[in-house]
Design an enzyme around this catalytic site. Structure first.
Site, PDB file in Angstrom:
ATOM      1  N   GLY A  37      90.789  40.003  73.250  1.00 46.79           N
ATOM      2  CA  GLY A  37      91.995  40.735  73.598  1.00 46.79           C
ATOM      3  C   GLY A  37      91.683  42.139  74.085  1.00 46.79           C
ATOM      4  N   ASP A  78      91.616  30.978  75.699  1.00 43.66           N
ATOM      5  CA  ASP A  78      92.508  31.018  74.542  1.00 43.66           C
ATOM      6  C   ASP A  78      91.693  30.971  73.253  1.00 43.66           C
ATOM      7  OD1 ASP A  78      94.486  30.745  72.658  1.00 43.66           O
ATOM      8  OD2 ASP A  78      95.428  28.987  73.571  1.00 43.66           O
ATOM      9  N   VAL A  79      91.762  32.036  72.452  1.00 40.11           N
ATOM     10  CA  VAL A  79      90.974  32.082  71.206  1.00 40.11           C
ATOM     11  C   VAL A  79      91.450  31.051  70.197  1.00 40.11           C
ATOM     12  CG1 VAL A  79      90.343  34.514  71.465  1.00 40.11           C
ATOM     13  CG2 VAL A  79      92.459  33.912  70.243  1.00 40.11           C
ATOM     14  N   ASN A 106      90.373  40.835  67.961  1.00 43.74           N
ATOM     15  CA  ASN A 106      91.536  41.678  68.190  1.00 43.74           C
ATOM     16  C   ASN A 106      92.674  40.949  68.914  1.00 43.74           C
ATOM     17  OD1 ASN A 106      92.940  44.406  68.777  1.00 43.74           O
ATOM     18  ND2 ASN A 106      92.569  43.580  70.824  1.00 43.74           N
ATOM     19  N   SER A 146      96.936  44.661  60.150  1.00 44.00           N
ATOM     20  CA  SER A 146      98.052  45.570  60.423  1.00 44.00           C
ATOM     21  C   SER A 146      98.666  46.013  59.108  1.00 44.00           C
ATOM     22  CB  SER A 146      99.112  44.853  61.266  1.00 44.00           C
ATOM     23  OG  SER A 146     100.331  45.558  61.255  1.00 44.00           O
ATOM     24  N   TYR A 188     104.193  37.556  62.053  1.00 47.99           N
ATOM     25  CA  TYR A 188     103.162  38.578  62.231  1.00 47.99           C
ATOM     26  C   TYR A 188     102.610  39.059  60.891  1.00 47.99           C
ATOM     27  CZ  TYR A 188     100.891  42.722  64.199  1.00 47.99           C
ATOM     28  OH  TYR A 188      99.967  43.672  64.574  1.00 47.99           O
ATOM     29  N   LYS A 195      98.716  38.457  59.471  1.00 52.75           N
ATOM     30  CA  LYS A 195      97.892  39.648  59.295  1.00 52.75           C
ATOM     31  C   LYS A 195      97.432  39.804  57.847  1.00 52.75           C
ATOM     32  CE  LYS A 195      97.541  41.192  63.462  1.00 52.75           C
ATOM     33  NZ  LYS A 195      96.244  41.019  64.154  1.00 52.75           N
TER      34      LYS A 195
END
Length: 268
Positions: A14, A64-65, A91, A144, A157, A161
């Site tokens: 990323g 694409d990871v 990332n 995050s 999210y 994280k």
């Protein structure tokens, strides 16, 4: 940190924009050869051109990871171009807000695939190569502050994280015998173009009031933290989380806003 990564090869997923691009640039400036990863060729070429203009070596690998096979190809790209891999920064990610009650399955699945599975696949592929090389290495995962605090609309999210932090700790313990360290960066909100779209100027201004230092972080500030963890100065640091949030978590994040509301409506 000048020359701190001389002779090293880093992969930054990323890294065609935002924090990832800043990390790739900081690593290159410190002497590393960098594999720039993304899904947009135009942005990738711009990032690589910027690195090369500073005299550093860089290559592009697009994909694409969330694809396990691609993660292996990503590492092989570094091996072919530069002879190995010493640093993996996971990332790559995505943003989006959906309330818990209406969260779509495909959104949930994609967040898991990109943020969590992507970090696992890329970290595993890099670590396997590092073990073969027998010279140690670094894994730096991007988490995050959302991993520790509840925000409306952040079900996907925040969940992934938080899981990335657990993954980091397990990596640190299992890979220590191979002299591979694993740490996580935990930024608060970082200014970029997407933040303006996602939050809007007024809400961003209010958000800054919850941060003791009074502003959002910059991508370069997060990049310097990544550079520290990748450098020899962090040889004895593993399994840790480095929070970069201007003191917001220490202050209780929304303490200022709570105080403001209480002041506006004082209790008799």
């Amino acid at each position: 940190m000048d020359g701190a990564l001389q002779g090293k090869t880093a992969i930054v997923t990323g890294s065609t924009s935002g924090i990832g691009r800043a990390i790739a640039g900081a690593f290159a400036a410190a002497g590393a050869s960098v594999v720039v990863h993304g899904t947009n060729r135009e942005r990738a070429e711009a990032a690589v051109s910027r690195i090369r203009s500073g005299g550093a070596a860089a290559e592009i690998c697009l994909g694409d990871v969330a694809d396990e096979d691609f993660a292996a190809r990503l590492v092989e790209c570094a091996v072919r171009a530069f002879g190995g891999v010493d640093i993996m920064v996971t990332n790559a990610g995505m943003l989006g807000l959906e309330p818990f009650l209406t969260l779509k399955h495909e959104t949930w699945r994609r967040f898991l695939d990109v943020h969590l599975s992507g970090a696992f696949y890329c970290g595993q592929a890099a670590a396997r190569r590092m073990v073969e090389q027998k010279r140690g290495g670094r894994i730096i995962n991007m988490s995050s502050v959302a991993s520790a605090f509840a925000f409306h609309g952040f079900t996907s999210y925040a969940t992934v994280k938080a899981a990335v932090l657990s993954l980091t700790r397990v990596q640190a313990v299992e890979l220590a015998e191979h002299k591979i360290t694993a740490n996580a960066l935990v930024p608060g909100p970082v200014w970029n173009e997407a933040m303006d779209v996602l939050w809007g100027p007024e809400r961003l201004a209010e958000r800054c009031k919850t941060i003791p230092l009074g502003r959002l972080a910059t991508g370069d500030e997060v990049a310097q933290a990544a550079l520290f963890l990748a450098s020899p100065a962090a040889d004895y640091i593993t399994g840790q989380t480095l929070v970069i949030d201007g003191g917001a978590s220490a202050a209780g994040l929304y303490a200022h806003e709570v105080y403001k509301r209480q002041s506006a409506n004082p209790t008799p």
